[in-house]
Design a protein around this motif. Sequence first.
Motif, mmCIF file in Angstrom:
data_model
loop_
_atom_site.group_PDB
_atom_site.id
_atom_site.type_symbol
_atom_site.label_atom_id
_atom_site.label_comp_id
_atom_site.label_asym_id
_atom_site.label_seq_id
_atom_site.Cartn_x
_atom_site.Cartn_y
_atom_site.Cartn_z
ATOM 1 N N ARG A 3 0.859 -1.177 0.000
ATOM 2 C CA ARG A 3 0.000 0.000 0.000
ATOM 3 C C ARG A 3 0.894 1.226 0.000
ATOM 4 N NH1 ARG A 3 -5.458 -1.443 1.113
ATOM 5 N NH2 ARG A 3 -5.490 -3.544 1.912
ATOM 6 N N GLY A 4 0.625 2.143 -0.895
ATOM 7 C CA GLY A 4 1.435 3.345 -1.003
ATOM 8 C C GLY A 4 2.043 3.424 -2.381
ATOM 9 N N ALA A 5 1.793 4.524 -3.037
ATOM 10 C CA ALA A 5 2.389 4.722 -4.345
ATOM 11 C C ALA A 5 3.870 4.991 -4.156
ATOM 12 C CB ALA A 5 1.719 5.903 -5.037
ATOM 13 N N TYR A 6 4.665 4.634 -5.142
ATOM 14 C CA TYR A 6 6.084 4.956 -5.040
ATOM 15 C C TYR A 6 6.625 5.334 -6.395
ATOM 16 C CZ TYR A 6 7.157 0.315 -6.866
ATOM 17 O OH TYR A 6 7.241 -0.800 -7.662
ATOM 18 N N ASN A 7 7.669 6.139 -6.383
ATOM 19 C CA ASN A 7 8.354 6.571 -7.596
ATOM 20 C C ASN A 7 9.827 6.303 -7.414
ATOM 21 O OD1 ASN A 7 6.055 7.768 -8.845
ATOM 22 N ND2 ASN A 7 6.242 9.494 -7.445
ATOM 23 N N SER A 8 10.454 5.722 -8.420
ATOM 24 C CA SER A 8 11.889 5.499 -8.377
ATOM 25 C C SER A 8 12.570 6.666 -9.071
ATOM 26 C CB SER A 8 12.238 4.184 -9.075
ATOM 27 O OG SER A 8 13.629 4.005 -9.061
ATOM 28 N N PRO A 18 -1.046 6.868 -0.517
ATOM 29 C CA PRO A 18 -1.996 6.382 -1.521
ATOM 30 C C PRO A 18 -3.332 7.113 -1.489
ATOM 31 C CG PRO A 18 -1.977 4.900 0.347
ATOM 32 C CD PRO A 18 -0.907 5.952 0.606
ATOM 33 N N MET A 19 -3.563 7.897 -0.418
ATOM 34 C CA MET A 19 -4.854 8.560 -0.233
ATOM 35 C C MET A 19 -4.680 9.664 0.807
ATOM 36 S SD MET A 19 -6.452 5.532 2.150
ATOM 37 C CE MET A 19 -5.628 4.244 1.221
ATOM 38 N N PRO A 20 -5.661 10.569 0.933
ATOM 39 C CA PRO A 20 -5.570 11.533 2.033
ATOM 40 C C PRO A 20 -5.686 10.772 3.346
ATOM 41 C CG PRO A 20 -7.708 11.691 0.952
ATOM 42 C CD PRO A 20 -6.886 10.711 0.162
ATOM 43 N N VAL A 65 7.567 12.722 7.213
ATOM 44 C CA VAL A 65 6.354 13.001 7.992
ATOM 45 C C VAL A 65 6.600 12.659 9.456
ATOM 46 C CG1 VAL A 65 4.749 12.657 6.064
ATOM 47 C CG2 VAL A 65 5.434 10.698 7.462
ATOM 48 N N ALA A 66 5.681 13.083 10.298
ATOM 49 C CA ALA A 66 5.743 12.781 11.728
ATOM 50 C C ALA A 66 4.392 12.243 12.180
ATOM 51 C CB ALA A 66 6.098 14.037 12.513
ATOM 52 N N ASP A 67 4.382 11.571 13.320
ATOM 53 C CA ASP A 67 3.122 11.108 13.890
ATOM 54 C C ASP A 67 2.156 12.286 14.004
ATOM 55 O OD1 ASP A 67 4.217 8.575 14.187
ATOM 56 O OD2 ASP A 67 4.481 8.723 16.350
ATOM 57 N N GLY A 68 0.919 12.048 13.582
ATOM 58 C CA GLY A 68 -0.107 13.084 13.680
ATOM 59 C C GLY A 68 -0.244 13.968 12.462
ATOM 60 N N ASP A 69 0.702 13.903 11.525
ATOM 61 C CA ASP A 69 0.613 14.726 10.311
ATOM 62 C C ASP A 69 -0.561 14.289 9.454
ATOM 63 O OD1 ASP A 69 2.920 16.069 11.028
ATOM 64 O OD2 ASP A 69 4.144 15.279 9.384
ATOM 65 N N ASN A 70 -1.261 15.271 8.871
ATOM 66 C CA ASN A 70 -2.256 14.995 7.848
ATOM 67 C C ASN A 70 -1.555 15.101 6.504
ATOM 68 O OD1 ASN A 70 -4.724 14.654 9.402
ATOM 69 N ND2 ASN A 70 -4.454 16.809 9.944
ATOM 70 N N VAL A 71 -1.790 14.128 5.619
ATOM 71 C CA VAL A 71 -1.120 14.113 4.321
ATOM 72 C C VAL A 71 -2.136 14.032 3.194
ATOM 73 C CG1 VAL A 71 1.023 13.121 5.200
ATOM 74 C CG2 VAL A 71 -0.780 11.595 4.398
ATOM 75 N N ASP A 72 -1.794 14.647 2.086
ATOM 76 C CA ASP A 72 -2.615 14.604 0.876
ATOM 77 C C ASP A 72 -2.241 13.385 0.044
ATOM 78 O OD1 ASP A 72 -3.953 17.051 1.386
ATOM 79 O OD2 ASP A 72 -2.235 18.170 0.608
ATOM 80 N N PRO A 73 -3.095 12.996 -0.893
ATOM 81 C CA PRO A 73 -2.717 11.907 -1.798
ATOM 82 C C PRO A 73 -1.409 12.263 -2.513
ATOM 83 C CG PRO A 73 -5.009 12.525 -2.145
ATOM 84 C CD PRO A 73 -4.412 13.533 -1.209
#
Length: 85
Positions: A3-8, A18-20, A65-73
Motif C-alpha cells: 500500500r502506497g504509491a512509489y516513484n523510483s 496512496p490517499m488523504p 512526515v511525523a506522527d499526527g501529520d495529515n497528508v494529501d494523496p
Amino acid sequence: VRRGAYNSMADTVEVRAPMPAKVIELLGAEGDAVELEQELLIIESMKMEVPVTAPVAGTVAAIKVADGDNVDPDALLVVIQPAGD
C-alpha cells in the motif's frame, strides 16, 4: 499487499501516500534497514488503519512526515535507498 504509491528517482525510491490520511505511527527511523513489504508506517483514512509498506529492500534514507501529520494523496512519506546501491 503493498500500500502506497512509489516513484523510483535516480538512486532512491520515494514512498508516497496512496490517499488523504493522517499518520498514526512511524514504525522505524532514518538509517534503519528495511525488507521488501516491511511496514514503514500506519496511516488512517476514513477511520481505517492502513499500513504503508516498503516497495523495495534497502535503507530508510529520509522520513518526511511525523506522527499526527495529515497528508494529501501522493504526499512524500519516506525515501528508501535500495539495497545494493
